[in-house]
Structures are given as structure tokens and as C-alpha cells.
Scaffold this active site. Structure first.
Site, PDB file in Angstrom:
ATOM      1  N   SER A 124      -9.223   4.381   9.460  1.00  0.00           N
ATOM      2  CA  SER A 124      -8.855   5.004   8.200  1.00  0.00           C
ATOM      3  C   SER A 124      -7.601   4.400   7.588  1.00  0.00           C
ATOM      4  O   SER A 124      -7.181   4.797   6.510  1.00  0.00           O
ATOM      5  CB  SER A 124      -8.608   6.505   8.413  1.00  0.00           C
ATOM      6  OG  SER A 124      -7.513   6.707   9.282  1.00  0.00           O
ATOM      7  N   CYS A 125      -6.974   3.443   8.277  1.00  0.00           N
ATOM      8  CA  CYS A 125      -5.677   2.942   7.821  1.00  0.00           C
ATOM      9  C   CYS A 125      -5.788   1.515   7.330  1.00  0.00           C
ATOM     10  O   CYS A 125      -6.239   0.633   8.054  1.00  0.00           O
ATOM     11  CB  CYS A 125      -4.655   3.006   8.951  1.00  0.00           C
ATOM     12  SG  CYS A 125      -3.039   2.376   8.477  1.00  0.00           S
ATOM     13  N   GLY A 126      -5.350   1.285   6.114  1.00  0.00           N
ATOM     14  CA  GLY A 126      -5.401  -0.056   5.546  1.00  0.00           C
ATOM     15  C   GLY A 126      -4.072  -0.761   5.543  1.00  0.00           C
ATOM     16  O   GLY A 126      -3.991  -1.964   5.289  1.00  0.00           O
ATOM     17  N   CYS A 128      -1.613  -0.154   8.164  1.00  0.00           N
ATOM     18  CA  CYS A 128      -0.987   0.182   9.430  1.00  0.00           C
ATOM     19  C   CYS A 128       0.019  -0.888   9.835  1.00  0.00           C
ATOM     20  O   CYS A 128      -0.235  -2.078   9.734  1.00  0.00           O
ATOM     21  CB  CYS A 128      -2.045   0.308  10.527  1.00  0.00           C
ATOM     22  SG  CYS A 128      -3.212   1.644  10.250  1.00  0.00           S
TER      23      CYS A 128
END
Length: 291
Positions: A124-126, A128
Site C-alpha cells: 500500500s506504500c508508494g 516508503c
């Protein structure tokens, strides 16, 4: 191409019954991206191995891994065009897959700046592991053309349905995000799916970059979920002037879009949508009716 779904045994429960059944789930698996920064002139293979740098690991749905890696490097400003890459090697492994990208001679990059601080980025993390918003926020390579493209409201209204119709794996699993490119008339150009919304965009941008379709002043990006900051950043990096989301944008996403002249649309479903930035690209309904 590896399978993007897997079959699992489940017990399906209703109000008055229970039964064993089979279901499909979207596959989530690690992909490691390694960049080989070559010096000027030919190097022996052993020297190339020593020059390899690990950019990071992302959790993704297998498939289109080459495009995902290219899109990720483009989003991270490691490369600026397809010609910056001379080789892409996909290496399946027992503990995860690896894509190794060899850069062209003379391409100067600062891999230390772009190398992710976290060893594993979740789906879900672009952004990070970024040290700051300043590092993550890339301006478009060139300013977006003002007022182009100009979209009729009926075109925007139809994008969500066209996106859903073009999601084959979502129809079987219900567990994937999608990103699609449309033209200003609402015609589908390309689509990618992934468990990670940022991966879906990277796959889509990577495919467009390799196909020579970027930059495209008439491109419209549609995403199946919310419009977070990281997705707007990726669209800006690809000089995409319009981004439409089924869900809500974040405050930072709206600020970033407005700062760079991008049109950002949210809640594009159920015959309505909100324009959070760049409203000049959306024709008024009265103007559309009169034309």
C-alpha cells in the site's frame, strides 16, 4: 507469465448454511529490483556484478514485472527515458523474483539518494523509506500544457465503468487495484492491475514508456482507489495532465496537483465527480449540452 491468482479452499457461511468451496485470491509476492550502473566503456560481467545496487523490494502481484521495474525507476528519477536502459533481466527465485536493470553507458544517477531506506515496502506504500517530502516530490520534466486536454463531463462519468469492465483479475478475486490510461474521448489505451495501487501505476507508466507513448499531452490516468500523494507524484513524473480516482484524494495530493497545474478528479462514480484541482480542463455541463 506467472499466475496472478491462486486457488484456496474455504468454508462459505451464510445465515442458515455452511459449505466447503473453492475461492480465488490475488497473489502477493516479493519482487527485488537491482540496478547495474555501468561506467563508460564495456565492462566484464564480474565488474558489472560488483556495480549492482539494490534499489529495494516491493510486494506485488506477479506479472508485468519488467514494466513495473521500469516504471519504478522512472518514478524515482533514476531514468528519464526508455533509452537509458540497455538490458532488463528477470530472474525467478525460490524466495522471490528479481529484476536486474542495466543502465546505458554515461547515464549518471545518484542511487544513494533513491535507494529505499526500508528493506521491504508493503503493497500500500508508494513512498516508503523516503527521507522527506522534498525527496519524494518530483516536478514534471516539463510544464503541463494549460487547458489540455479538455474533457466533457460525460467522458469522466464513463471512465469508472470502463475501468471495471477491463479488470479481468478483479472480477475473479475482488482484491486488486487497477490503473488505466484513457484518451480525451474516453477510449481505453492500456490497463494494469496489482495488489498495490502504486505498483499498478508503475506497471502502466513503465509499459507506456517502453511503447514510446510518453509524454502524452492528452493522457488521462484513472485509478480504482483513492488518489494519494504518491500516485499524483507518479502521474506528474510521467507528465500526465489529468488524474481521475474512484475514491477520495488526500489534502497533500490536491495541493501537489494544484501546484503543478494537474487536473485531479475524485469520487468519479455513481454519475458524479468532484474536481479538486485544474477545473479548467473539465467542460461545464451547459457548454457540453450546447455543443
Amino acid at each position: 507469465m506467472p499466475s496472478s491468482t491462486t486457488h484456496v479452499s474455504i468454508r462459505r457461511i451464510t445465515n442458515d448454511s455452511a459449505a466447503d468451496a473453492e475461492d480465488q485470491l490475488a497473489v502477493e509476492a516479493p519482487l527485488e529490483v537491482v540496478v547495474v550502473a555501468r561506467a563508460r566503456g564495456a565492462l566484464p560481467l564480474a565488474s558489472q556484478e560488483r556495480a549492482a545496487r539494490r534499489l529495494g523490494i516491493t510486494m506485488r502481484t506477479p506479472g508485468h514485472d519488467r514494466e513495473l521495474a521500469i516504471g519504478l525507476l522512472f518514478a524515482e528519477a533514476v531514468i528519464s527515458r526508455a533509452a537509458d536502459v540497455v538490458a532488463v533481466d528477470e530472474v525467478p527465485g525460490p524466495s522471490g523474483d528479481l529484476v536486474r536493470i542495466t543502465l546505458a553507458d554515461g547515464v549518471t544517477v545518484d542511487l544513494g539518494r533513491t535507494e529505499r531506506a526500508l528493506a521491504v515496502a508493503n503493497a500500500s506504500c508508494g513512498v516508503c523509506g523516503k527521507a522527506s517530502i522534498d525527496v519524494a516530490s518530483f516536478a514534471p520534466p516539463s510544464p503541463l500544457a494549460r487547458g489540455v486536454p479538455r474533457l466533457a463531463p460525460r467522458v469522466v462519468h464513463g471512465l469508472a465503468a470502463r475501468l471495471r469492465e477491463a479488470q479481468p483479475v478483479f472480477g475473479r478475486t475482488g482484491g486488486l487495484h487497477a490503473a488505466a490510461l484513457f484518451d480525451a474521448r474516453g477510449a481505453l489505451v492500456d490497463i494494469r492491475e496489482d495488489v498495490g495501487r502504486h505498483n499498478a501505476v508503475d506497471k502502466l507508466v513503465g509499459a507506456a514508456l517502453l511503447a514510446g507513448r510518453l509524454p502524452d499531452p492528452g493522457a488521462v490516468l484513472m485509478v480504482s482507489g483513492r488518489a494519494g500523494f504518491e500516485l499524483v507524484q507518479k502521474a506528474l513524473r510521467a507528465s500526465i495532465p489529468v488524474m481521475v480516482a474512484v475514491g477520495a484524494p488526500s489534502s497533500l495530493a490536491a495541493e501537489l496537483a494544484a501546484a503543478h497545474g494537474m487536473t485531479l478528479v475524485g469520487f468519479a462514480r455513481d454519475a458524479r465527480f468532484n474536481v479538486y484541482a485544474g477545473a479548467e480542463r473539465i467542460a461545464a455541463p451547459a457548454v457540453e449540452a450546447a455543443s
